[in-house]
Design an enzyme around this catalytic site. Structure first.
Site, mmCIF file in Angstrom:
data_model
loop_
_atom_site.group_PDB
_atom_site.id
_atom_site.type_symbol
_atom_site.label_atom_id
_atom_site.label_comp_id
_atom_site.label_asym_id
_atom_site.label_seq_id
_atom_site.Cartn_x
_atom_site.Cartn_y
_atom_site.Cartn_z
ATOM 1 N N ASP A 163 31.115 6.374 113.040
ATOM 2 C CA ASP A 163 30.117 7.448 113.147
ATOM 3 C C ASP A 163 30.682 8.783 113.633
ATOM 4 O OD1 ASP A 163 28.296 5.597 112.330
ATOM 5 O OD2 ASP A 163 27.189 5.471 114.213
ATOM 6 N N GLU A 200 23.679 18.524 96.555
ATOM 7 C CA GLU A 200 22.710 19.625 96.504
ATOM 8 C C GLU A 200 21.872 19.668 97.783
ATOM 9 O OE1 GLU A 200 23.527 17.949 93.802
ATOM 10 O OE2 GLU A 200 24.325 19.668 92.707
ATOM 11 N N GLU A 204 21.362 7.736 107.639
ATOM 12 C CA GLU A 204 20.375 6.699 108.003
ATOM 13 C C GLU A 204 19.608 7.056 109.270
ATOM 14 O OE1 GLU A 204 22.025 2.979 109.352
ATOM 15 O OE2 GLU A 204 23.649 3.977 110.401
HETATM 16 O O1 F6P Z 1 27.928 2.496 114.831
HETATM 17 C C1 F6P Z 1 28.476 2.217 113.602
HETATM 18 C C2 F6P Z 1 27.414 1.741 112.643
HETATM 19 O O2 F6P Z 1 28.050 1.413 111.434
HETATM 20 C C3 F6P Z 1 26.253 2.715 112.415
HETATM 21 O O3 F6P Z 1 26.584 3.723 111.498
HETATM 22 C C4 F6P Z 1 25.180 1.784 111.953
HETATM 23 O O4 F6P Z 1 23.914 2.289 112.226
HETATM 24 C C5 F6P Z 1 25.427 0.554 112.763
HETATM 25 O O5 F6P Z 1 26.782 0.549 113.124
HETATM 26 C C6 F6P Z 1 25.102 -0.753 112.050
HETATM 27 O O6 F6P Z 1 25.303 -1.788 112.938
HETATM 28 P P1 F6P Z 1 25.243 -3.329 112.532
HETATM 29 O O7 F6P Z 1 26.453 -3.614 111.698
HETATM 30 O O8 F6P Z 1 25.265 -4.032 113.834
HETATM 31 O O9 F6P Z 1 23.991 -3.501 111.753
#
Ligand code: F6P
Length: 323
Positions: free
Chosen positions: A128, A188, A223
């Site tokens: 992230d 875009e 997300e």
């Molecule tokens: O923190 C890294 C990350 O990949 C985030 O981008 C994502 O929201 C989260 O981990 C997903 O976590 P998990 O694999 O536990 O669902």
């Protein structure tokens, strides 16, 4: 310091193995023994640990994932969980810890250190890139290149069908992936949690019939955006513009895997090396990072409580370049 423990915790990130290798080899080179703690805090509580040598980290530099495995551990949030973990660390003669992970992992290390005085040093490992005290986190470069490769492919089919594609990328609380991938992929529209007007801007773009000569559009949504993600954005756009042919793609965990890029391998190697040197200098309860090319140590509580900001100038630039 006779022995240190190293573990990976939270979401895995490409380059974690390169970092484990650097920690193990730097320590051994300085006469310090290393125990690998498997499955992060879960393994600490369950005494799932293994002694490591230079050879146990051979041929892992290029591997995605983490050979030490990782976990998100609820029990460690309790004083009882941390007490069990500390007993195991003591029994194995572990005198300091290197924690590779994100904010939650730093918080766990800080709690252990405050309660039991064991020195800990954190290394930023998350795709992230949302950690304070470093310009980049381990895994980020690989993740954005993986996402970009997918977006380039989506662009081919979007163009062929004159479609709008809404592509969701990871980033639980932050828009680093979304912004960089949006710029590099020529999107875009970019929808990230840091920009409160982004959805309205996209709606205005389609209201104006601003498709002009462009036959298709790619919109990247993080997300973690307050709109809720790609499904919600798709529904909103479909309601307002039933004429558009819209498709939605969630890139998901693809972004977490794969062989780390050269940049991630080098970053991970440097951070692992600097973390061990930091412990040898007597530093504790800090996170190591690289800022403007130089190693830097940020106290855990500062790293945990501060938020790294995206570059808003890049948000404005992306809008101009998308027109
Ligand atoms: O923190 C890294 C990350 O990949 C985030 O981008 C994502 O929201 C989260 O981990 C997903 O976590 P998990 O694999 O536990 O669902």
């Amino acid at each position: 310091m006779d022995r240190i423990g190293v573990y990976t915790s939270g979401g895995d990130a490409p380059g974690m193995n390169a970092c484990v290798r650097a920690v193990v080899r730097t320590a051994i080179n300085n006469g310090i023994k290393v125990t690998g703690i498997r499955r992060g805090y879960e393994g600490m509580i369950e005494d799932d640990m293994v002694n490591m040598t230079s050879r146990s980290v051979a041929n892992i530099l290029q591997l995605g994932g983490t050979i030490l495995k990782t976990a998100r551990c609820e029990e460690f949030r309790t004083p009882e969980g941390r007490s069990k973990a500390m007993e195991n660390l003591k029994a194995r003669g572990i005198e300091a810890l290197v924690c590779i992970g994100g904010n939650g992992s730093y918080a766990g290390a800080l709690a252990l250190s405050q309660e039991y005085g064991i020195p800990c040093i954190g290394i930023p490992g998350t795709i992230d890139n949302d950690l304070y005290g470093t310009d980049f986190t381990i895994g980020y470069d690989t993740a954005i290149n993986t996402a970009l490769d997918a977006i380039d492919k989506i662009r081919d089919t979007a163009d062929s069908h004159n479609r709008v594609f809404i592509v969701e990328v990871m980033g639980r609380d932050a828009g680093f992936i979304g912004l960089d991938v949006g710029i590099a992929g020529g999107a875009e529209g970019i929808v990230i949690p840091e920009d409160r007007d982004d959805v309205e801007k996209i709606m205005r773009h389609f209201n104006r019939g601003d498709k002009r000569s462009k036959s298709f559009s790619i919109i990247i949504v993080a997300e973690g955006d307050e709109i809720g993600g790609s499904q919600e954005l798709t529904e909103r756009l479909r309601t307002l513009h039933p004429d558009l042919d819209i498709r939605t793609t969630v890139l998901g965990h693809i972004q977490r895997g794969g062989s780390p890029t050269a940049r991630d391998r080098i970053l991970a190697s440097r951070l692992g090396y600097e973390a061990v040197h930091g412990l040898m200098k007597g530093l504790k309860d800090v996170a190591v990072g690289i800022i403007n090319g130089s190693p830097n140590y940020t106290p855990f509580d500062t790293a945990i409580t501060n938020t790294k900001s995206v570059n808003y100038e890049l948000v404005r630039m992306a809008e101009v370049l998308a027109r």
